[in-house]
Design a protein around this motif. Structure first.
Motif, PDB file in Angstrom:
ATOM      1  N   VAL A 207      47.385   4.308 -20.782  1.00  0.00           N
ATOM      2  CA  VAL A 207      46.638   3.085 -20.506  1.00  0.00           C
ATOM      3  C   VAL A 207      45.254   3.183 -21.159  1.00  0.00           C
ATOM      4  N   PRO A 208      45.149   2.928 -22.473  1.00  0.00           N
ATOM      5  CA  PRO A 208      43.881   3.105 -23.186  1.00  0.00           C
ATOM      6  C   PRO A 208      42.713   2.347 -22.566  1.00  0.00           C
ATOM      7  N   LEU A 209      42.932   1.079 -22.162  1.00  0.00           N
ATOM      8  CA  LEU A 209      41.832   0.292 -21.618  1.00  0.00           C
ATOM      9  C   LEU A 209      41.333   0.885 -20.310  1.00  0.00           C
ATOM     10  N   VAL A 210      42.249   1.131 -19.382  1.00  0.00           N
ATOM     11  CA  VAL A 210      41.878   1.735 -18.105  1.00  0.00           C
ATOM     12  C   VAL A 210      41.270   3.111 -18.333  1.00  0.00           C
ATOM     13  N   GLY A 211      41.855   3.862 -19.268  1.00  0.00           N
ATOM     14  CA  GLY A 211      41.327   5.193 -19.580  1.00  0.00           C
ATOM     15  C   GLY A 211      39.880   5.116 -20.010  1.00  0.00           C
ATOM     16  N   GLY A 212      39.551   4.089 -20.818  1.00  0.00           N
ATOM     17  CA  GLY A 212      38.182   3.938 -21.289  1.00  0.00           C
ATOM     18  C   GLY A 212      37.229   3.583 -20.166  1.00  0.00           C
ATOM     19  N   VAL A 213      37.682   2.704 -19.257  1.00  0.00           N
ATOM     20  CA  VAL A 213      36.834   2.287 -18.137  1.00  0.00           C
ATOM     21  C   VAL A 213      36.599   3.440 -17.166  1.00  0.00           C
ATOM     22  N   VAL A 214      37.678   4.128 -16.802  1.00  0.00           N
ATOM     23  CA  VAL A 214      37.582   5.241 -15.860  1.00  0.00           C
ATOM     24  C   VAL A 214      36.759   6.376 -16.457  1.00  0.00           C
ATOM     25  N   GLY A 215      36.927   6.597 -17.761  1.00  0.00           N
ATOM     26  CA  GLY A 215      36.260   7.729 -18.393  1.00  0.00           C
ATOM     27  C   GLY A 215      34.803   7.497 -18.727  1.00  0.00           C
ATOM     28  N   ALA A 216      34.333   6.243 -18.689  1.00  0.00           N
ATOM     29  CA  ALA A 216      32.983   5.940 -19.163  1.00  0.00           C
ATOM     30  C   ALA A 216      31.894   6.717 -18.431  1.00  0.00           C
ATOM     31  N   SER A 217      31.922   6.688 -17.079  1.00  0.00           N
ATOM     32  CA  SER A 217      30.878   7.382 -16.328  1.00  0.00           C
ATOM     33  C   SER A 217      30.983   8.885 -16.512  1.00  0.00           C
ATOM     34  N   PHE A 218      32.224   9.390 -16.564  1.00  0.00           N
ATOM     35  CA  PHE A 218      32.430  10.826 -16.778  1.00  0.00           C
ATOM     36  C   PHE A 218      31.907  11.232 -18.148  1.00  0.00           C
ATOM     37  N   ASP A 219      32.174  10.413 -19.159  1.00  0.00           N
ATOM     38  CA  ASP A 219      31.723  10.708 -20.520  1.00  0.00           C
ATOM     39  C   ASP A 219      30.208  10.775 -20.595  1.00  0.00           C
ATOM     40  N   SER A 220      29.528   9.853 -19.921  1.00  0.00           N
ATOM     41  CA  SER A 220      28.063   9.826 -19.941  1.00  0.00           C
ATOM     42  C   SER A 220      27.483  11.061 -19.264  1.00  0.00           C
ATOM     43  N   ILE A 221      28.072  11.442 -18.130  1.00  0.00           N
ATOM     44  CA  ILE A 221      27.586  12.613 -17.397  1.00  0.00           C
ATOM     45  C   ILE A 221      27.781  13.884 -18.215  1.00  0.00           C
ATOM     46  N   THR A 222      28.983  14.046 -18.775  1.00  0.00           N
ATOM     47  CA  THR A 222      29.245  15.263 -19.542  1.00  0.00           C
ATOM     48  C   THR A 222      28.420  15.288 -20.822  1.00  0.00           C
ATOM     49  N   THR A 223      28.223  14.128 -21.440  1.00  0.00           N
ATOM     50  CA  THR A 223      27.414  14.076 -22.659  1.00  0.00           C
ATOM     51  C   THR A 223      25.974  14.464 -22.355  1.00  0.00           C
ATOM     52  N   ASN A 224      25.461  14.048 -21.213  1.00  0.00           N
ATOM     53  CA  ASN A 224      24.101  14.419 -20.822  1.00  0.00           C
ATOM     54  C   ASN A 224      23.985  15.924 -20.611  1.00  0.00           C
ATOM     55  N   THR A 225      24.980  16.500 -19.930  1.00  0.00           N
ATOM     56  CA  THR A 225      24.990  17.956 -19.706  1.00  0.00           C
ATOM     57  C   THR A 225      25.044  18.699 -21.029  1.00  0.00           C
ATOM     58  N   ILE A 226      25.946  18.275 -21.893  1.00  0.00           N
ATOM     59  CA  ILE A 226      26.102  18.914 -23.206  1.00  0.00           C
ATOM     60  C   ILE A 226      24.835  18.764 -24.034  1.00  0.00           C
ATOM     61  N   GLY A 227      24.223  17.581 -23.967  1.00  0.00           N
ATOM     62  CA  GLY A 227      22.981  17.350 -24.710  1.00  0.00           C
ATOM     63  C   GLY A 227      21.866  18.267 -24.249  1.00  0.00           C
ATOM     64  N   ASN A 228      21.753  18.451 -22.931  1.00  0.00           N
ATOM     65  CA  ASN A 228      20.717  19.337 -22.399  1.00  0.00           C
ATOM     66  C   ASN A 228      20.936  20.785 -22.823  1.00  0.00           C
ATOM     67  N   ILE A 229      22.206  21.215 -22.827  1.00  0.00           N
ATOM     68  CA  ILE A 229      22.530  22.576 -23.262  1.00  0.00           C
ATOM     69  C   ILE A 229      22.193  22.732 -24.747  1.00  0.00           C
ATOM     70  N   ALA A 230      22.532  21.715 -25.540  1.00  0.00           N
ATOM     71  CA  ALA A 230      22.240  21.768 -26.972  1.00  0.00           C
ATOM     72  C   ALA A 230      20.725  21.820 -27.220  1.00  0.00           C
ATOM     73  N   ARG A 231      19.973  21.041 -26.475  1.00  0.00           N
ATOM     74  CA  ARG A 231      18.519  21.049 -26.607  1.00  0.00           C
ATOM     75  C   ARG A 231      17.961  22.432 -26.277  1.00  0.00           C
ATOM     76  N   ASN A 232      18.424  23.012 -25.183  1.00  0.00           N
ATOM     77  CA  ASN A 232      17.934  24.339 -24.791  1.00  0.00           C
ATOM     78  C   ASN A 232      18.361  25.418 -25.761  1.00  0.00           C
ATOM     79  N   THR A 233      19.466  25.174 -26.458  1.00  0.00           N
ATOM     80  CA  THR A 233      19.996  26.156 -27.403  1.00  0.00           C
ATOM     81  C   THR A 233      19.278  26.104 -28.747  1.00  0.00           C
ATOM     82  N   PHE A 234      19.065  24.894 -29.251  1.00  0.00           N
ATOM     83  CA  PHE A 234      18.604  24.746 -30.628  1.00  0.00           C
ATOM     84  C   PHE A 234      17.133  24.385 -30.799  1.00  0.00           C
ATOM     85  N   VAL A 235      16.503  23.914 -29.727  1.00  0.00           N
ATOM     86  CA  VAL A 235      15.093  23.524 -29.828  1.00  0.00           C
ATOM     87  C   VAL A 235      14.260  24.509 -29.035  1.00  0.00           C
ATOM     88  N   ASN A 236      13.274  25.099 -29.681  1.00  0.00           N
ATOM     89  CA  ASN A 236      12.416  26.072 -28.998  1.00  0.00           C
ATOM     90  C   ASN A 236      11.582  25.371 -27.939  1.00  0.00           C
TER      91      ASN A 236
END
Length: 208
Positions: A178-207
């Motif tokens: 169900v691509p449409l439902v998958g996109g709707v259900v996954g949206a909040s999860f995607d944003s949360i995980t992207t924020n976590t990943i972004g913070n890890i990347a910032r701490n890793t690559f930016v002094n």
């Protein structure tokens, strides 16, 4: 898509996506171009990275913005659009942060660390399993002198972790059925995980 998304197939997809992220595709900036757009605004590297992360969180929450593009390109393996588009956003975001931090995106060690960041909070555990000791946070120093063999081992563990993660969330089956439902259900999860990943990347690559 095959029922069995193996680590090898995941690595094929990651390498393909990384190439598109750093070299750019029609209609989308490359990772370095995206980074430069934030660097041109001035301010500290930390501020630049944080601004980029905030914007990419929005993109991940509406990941369909590149789904059509990925559908038009020939990928090495078949991945549901909701997964492929979010992973493109995340890889390009991490690579852009690495560029802001002054790192060479063509360096295999930097590429491996970018992949490790995709694993989120599990990144340090992956390196520990390989025998690389890291401190309270992941940094580029952790893999400064690693061998090509170790790079391959880290990449394989990241691939396994990502396959497991998508399996746990049901993202692969949900996106396929169900691509449409998958996109709707996954949206909040995607944003949360992207924020976590972004913070890890910032701490890793930016002094900090």
């Amino acid at each position: 898509m095959s029922e069995d998304l193996s680590e090898n197939k995941m690595m094929q997809f990651l390498d393909w996506t990384y190439d598109k992220a750093i070299n750019g595709v029609a209609g989308l900036d490359s990772a370095s171009e995206l980074a430069e757009s934030y660097m041109n605004k001035g301010g500290s590297k930390l501020d630049m990275a944080n601004s980029l992360i905030r914007w990419q969180n929005t993109k991940a929450g509406t990941s369909g913005f590149v789904a059509g593009l990925f559908g038009a390109l020939i990928m090495p393996v078949t991945i549901p659009a909701n997964i492929s588009s979010v992973m493109y956003v995340q890889i390009r975001m991490i690579a852009s942060i690495a560029h802001i931090g002054g790192h060479d995106l063509k360096d295999d060690r930097v590429k491996t660390l970018i992949y490790a960041c995709l694993a989120g909070n599990a990144a340090k555990d992956i390196l520990k399993d390989i025998g690389i000791v890291v401190g309270t946070k992941l940094t580029t120093n952790a893999i400064k002198n690693i061998s090509g063999k170790t790079i391959i081992a880290i990449n394989q563990k990241v691939g396994f972790r990502l396959v497991t993660k998508f399996g746990e969330k049901g993202a692969i089956n949900l996106g396929k059925a169900v691509p449409l439902v998958g996109g709707v259900v996954g949206a909040s999860f995607d944003s949360i995980t992207t924020n976590t990943i972004g913070n890890i990347a910032r701490n890793t690559f930016v002094n900090l």
